[in-house]
Design an enzyme around this catalytic site. Structure first.
Site, PDB file in Angstrom:
ATOM      1  N   LYS A 196      29.920  51.489  12.182  1.00 26.54           N
ATOM      2  CA  LYS A 196      29.452  51.192  12.825  1.00 26.54           C
ATOM      3  C   LYS A 196      27.647  52.483  12.596  1.00 26.54           C
ATOM      4  O   LYS A 196      26.686  51.758  12.978  1.00 26.54           O
ATOM      5  CB  LYS A 196      29.805  51.884  14.032  1.00 26.54           C
ATOM      6  CG  LYS A 196      28.618  53.300  14.755  1.00 26.54           C
ATOM      7  CD  LYS A 196      27.868  52.158  15.898  1.00 26.54           C
ATOM      8  CE  LYS A 196      26.451  52.406  16.291  1.00 26.54           C
ATOM      9  NZ  LYS A 196      26.378  51.552  17.154  1.00 26.54           N
ATOM     10  N   LYS A 204      25.894  63.077  39.247  1.00 28.32           N
ATOM     11  CA  LYS A 204      25.915  61.715  38.388  1.00 28.32           C
ATOM     12  C   LYS A 204      27.243  61.257  39.401  1.00 28.32           C
ATOM     13  O   LYS A 204      26.816  59.993  39.992  1.00 28.32           O
ATOM     14  CB  LYS A 204      26.033  62.148  36.580  1.00 28.32           C
ATOM     15  CG  LYS A 204      25.569  61.150  36.471  1.00 28.32           C
ATOM     16  CD  LYS A 204      25.842  61.479  34.736  1.00 28.32           C
ATOM     17  CE  LYS A 204      24.701  60.497  33.737  1.00 28.32           C
ATOM     18  NZ  LYS A 204      25.141  60.552  32.237  1.00 28.32           N
ATOM     19  N   VAL A 247      26.468  54.531  26.899  1.00 28.68           N
ATOM     20  CA  VAL A 247      27.486  53.083  26.420  1.00 28.68           C
ATOM     21  C   VAL A 247      28.561  53.111  27.996  1.00 28.68           C
ATOM     22  O   VAL A 247      29.517  52.436  28.347  1.00 28.68           O
ATOM     23  CB  VAL A 247      27.952  53.844  24.970  1.00 28.68           C
ATOM     24  CG1 VAL A 247      29.637  53.878  25.223  1.00 28.68           C
ATOM     25  CG2 VAL A 247      27.081  53.696  24.089  1.00 28.68           C
ATOM     26  N   CYS A 282      20.453  56.683  18.284  1.00 29.86           N
ATOM     27  CA  CYS A 282      21.505  56.826  17.670  1.00 29.86           C
ATOM     28  C   CYS A 282      20.401  56.818  16.023  1.00 29.86           C
ATOM     29  O   CYS A 282      20.601  57.084  15.250  1.00 29.86           O
ATOM     30  CB  CYS A 282      21.882  55.451  18.180  1.00 29.86           C
ATOM     31  SG  CYS A 282      22.834  56.029  19.674  1.00 29.86           S
ATOM     32  N   LEU A 302      25.734  48.115  21.449  1.00 28.49           N
ATOM     33  CA  LEU A 302      24.518  47.812  22.310  1.00 28.49           C
ATOM     34  C   LEU A 302      23.616  48.095  22.306  1.00 28.49           C
ATOM     35  O   LEU A 302      23.489  49.743  21.714  1.00 28.49           O
ATOM     36  CB  LEU A 302      25.477  47.843  23.772  1.00 28.49           C
ATOM     37  CG  LEU A 302      25.588  49.242  24.439  1.00 28.49           C
ATOM     38  CD1 LEU A 302      24.251  49.758  24.404  1.00 28.49           C
ATOM     39  CD2 LEU A 302      26.801  49.524  25.741  1.00 28.49           C
TER      40      LEU A 302
END
Ligand code: NAI
Ligand code: UGA
Length: 440
Positions: free
Chosen positions: A204, A35, A11, A260, A153
């Site tokens: 959400k 990263k 995200v 998720c 997304l």
């Protein structure tokens, strides 16, 4: 506008990159030094179609920066996006440790007025908690507003979803803060829905729970189809023609996985439980999904009696195509069961194998092509509908496999085409195809 994004996962990185692409000056902050070093060179730490190209473009245009230094990253930012993980606790509730740390980072290191935007999926009431945490620990004399801006997304199409999403939800109790975030998103040209903070947080969870319900519903129907001789694909098409139902998210399969749906459905059951509401429907959705993930193994046991000593090819490991994400992928449970039963498991995935190695049983053998995986296999399990897997030459299976027996958890092929090449084919919610004996 100058924007900071905390957390560069699926995200945060996609959000930061896309916001820079519409013209904002974006600094992405992560605690993971390795990263950050990779991303500075324009290398994406995750596989997400189209992302790396946009990263390079916006780094070159000096609109996109990466740092591990929160204070430097916050400098002059008008909005700070929170996009850190909210994983699942042992009891199913959302773990807010990363969020709490970020609230502390903001409170102690922000030096100008700012709107904090929560993209992470957080239980109803969490944005109020974030605001309280920040106010309590605030070091400088600055004004901090909090806005809930949940993310919708999908992995595998995250960049496209960010540019062409169905809606942007903005939850706030401050009209000024909400308007600022609306302005940030203006160039996306996506409809904005403004509401209060708690409703935004609930939108959400309710959206993910509803989508998960659709999947478990069609999976239950598919199980009944198998027993009654109906074909779930035809059923889904027929249902989907009713615009009130719609034709999306009615693909029967081996259940939903990913980072998720499993965690957010569990978290919503907990959120409901906290206000003494027993969310029975959602509990059933979760149970149906857990059972569905066992289905292919049960079918294989019914077919072979025992899988001990059988060579089983697993085609596709990621929880869905076009991602390297292995979180809660059905392949984890399925491969564990196969290994426990003594099967010799050979696995292939075009992108997710490196991540898979960290989660799957050590006994699994990994190969670099579909052909290698199915060579001399007694059967093959299809767990992810990658394009490459959907294009397998079925007519060759009888030549290369020990027995051309396919257990397809994603309904990649039509019943007709499997009949034409004379293989044995077991799929989801559709009649099984058995091999015809050819007598010379
Ligand atoms: N993955 C997805 O497709 C979607 C995820 N969400 C939600 O978005 C949130 C983030 O999810 P992902 O991107 O998948 O997470 P992720 O786990 O892939 O990435 C989180 C990142 O945050 C970093 N981080 C942790 N603490 C930090 C700190 N104090 N400062 C800076 N960086 C820190 C980690 O190093 C990691 O790189 C979760 O709440 C998730 O539920 C929402 C919609 C879609
Ligand atoms: O909150 C999130 O993280 C995201 O969760 C899902 O996105 P994602 O998990 O990336 O992928 P999906 O395409 O929704 O697929 C989830 C799982 O459901 C399965 N699925 C999906 C659709 C379907 O018809 N049948 C089905 O079994 C997929 O195979 C996959 O395992 C939602 O679609 C996003 O809107 C949301 O932002």
């Amino acid at each position: 506008m100058k924007i900071s994004v905390i957390g560069t996962g699926y995200v945060g990185l996609v959000t930061g990159v896309c916001l820079s692409d519409i013209g904002h000056q974006v600094t992405c902050i992560d605690i993971d030094q390795q990263k950050v070093e990779k991303m500075r060179k324009g290398i994406s730490p995750i596989f997400e179609p189209g992302l790396e190209e946009l990263m390079v473009k916006n780094i070159d245009a000096e609109r996109l920066f990466f740092t591990t230094d929160h204070k430097a990253g916050f400098q002059n930012a008008q909005a700070i996006y929170i996009a850190v993980g909210t994983p699942q606790n042992g009891d199913g509730s959302a773990n807010l440790l990363f969020i709490e740390q970020v609230a502390k980072d903001i409170a102690t290191q922000v030096t100008n007025d700012v709107v904090v935007v929560t993209k992470s999926t957080v239980p109803v009431g969490t944005n109020d908690y974030i605001k309280k945490l920040i106010q309590e620990q605030l070091v400088n004399d600055v004004k901090v507003e909090v806005v809930s801006n949940p993310e919708f997304l999908r992995e595998g199409s995250a960049v496209k979803d960010t540019f062409y999403g169905d809606r942007i939800v903005i939850g706030s109790d401050s009209e000024t803060a909400a308007s600022l975030i609306e302005e940030v998103n203006k160039s996306f040209g996506i409809p904005v829905y403004k509401t209060d903070i708690r409703s935004a947080e609930m939108i959400k969870y309710a959206s993910n729970a509803f989508l998960a319900t659709k999947i478990s519903f069609i999976n239950e129907i598919s199980n009944i189809c198998e027993k009654t001789g109906a074909n779930v694909e035809d059923v889904a098409i027929g249902m989907g023609l009713d615009q009130r139902i719609g034709n999306k998210f009615l693909n029967a399969g081996i259940g939903y996985g990913g980072s998720c749906f499993p965690k957010d459905t569990n978290a919503l059951v907990q959120i409901a439980g906290n206000v003494e509401h027993d969310f029975e429907l959602l509990k059933s959705v979760i149970k149906v999904n857990n059972d569905q993930q066992r289905l292919l193994v049960d079918k294989a046991i019914n077919r072979f009696g025992t899988l001990s000593g059988k060579r089983v090819a697993i085609l596709g490991l990621a929880f869905k195509p076009n991602t390297d994400d292995m979180r809660e992928a059905a392949s984890i449970k399925i491969s564990q069961e196969l290994v426990q039963m003594g099967a010799e498991v050979v696995a292939y995935d075009p992108i997710a194998m490196e991540n898979a190695k960290k989660l799957l049983p050590g006994a699994i053998m990994y190969v670099n092509s579909i052909d290698e995986a199915i060579l001399n296999a007694d059967c093959a399990f299809i767990l992810t509908e990658w394009d490459e897997i959907k294009k397998i030459d079925l007519s060759n299976l009888n030549n290369v496999m020990q027995e051309a027996v396919l257990f397809d958890g994603r309904n990649c092929f039509s019943i007709e085409e499997t009949k034409n090449v004379n293989i044995e084919y077991h799929s989801i919610g559709r009649p099984s195809v058995m091999k015809e004996l050819v007598v010379n």
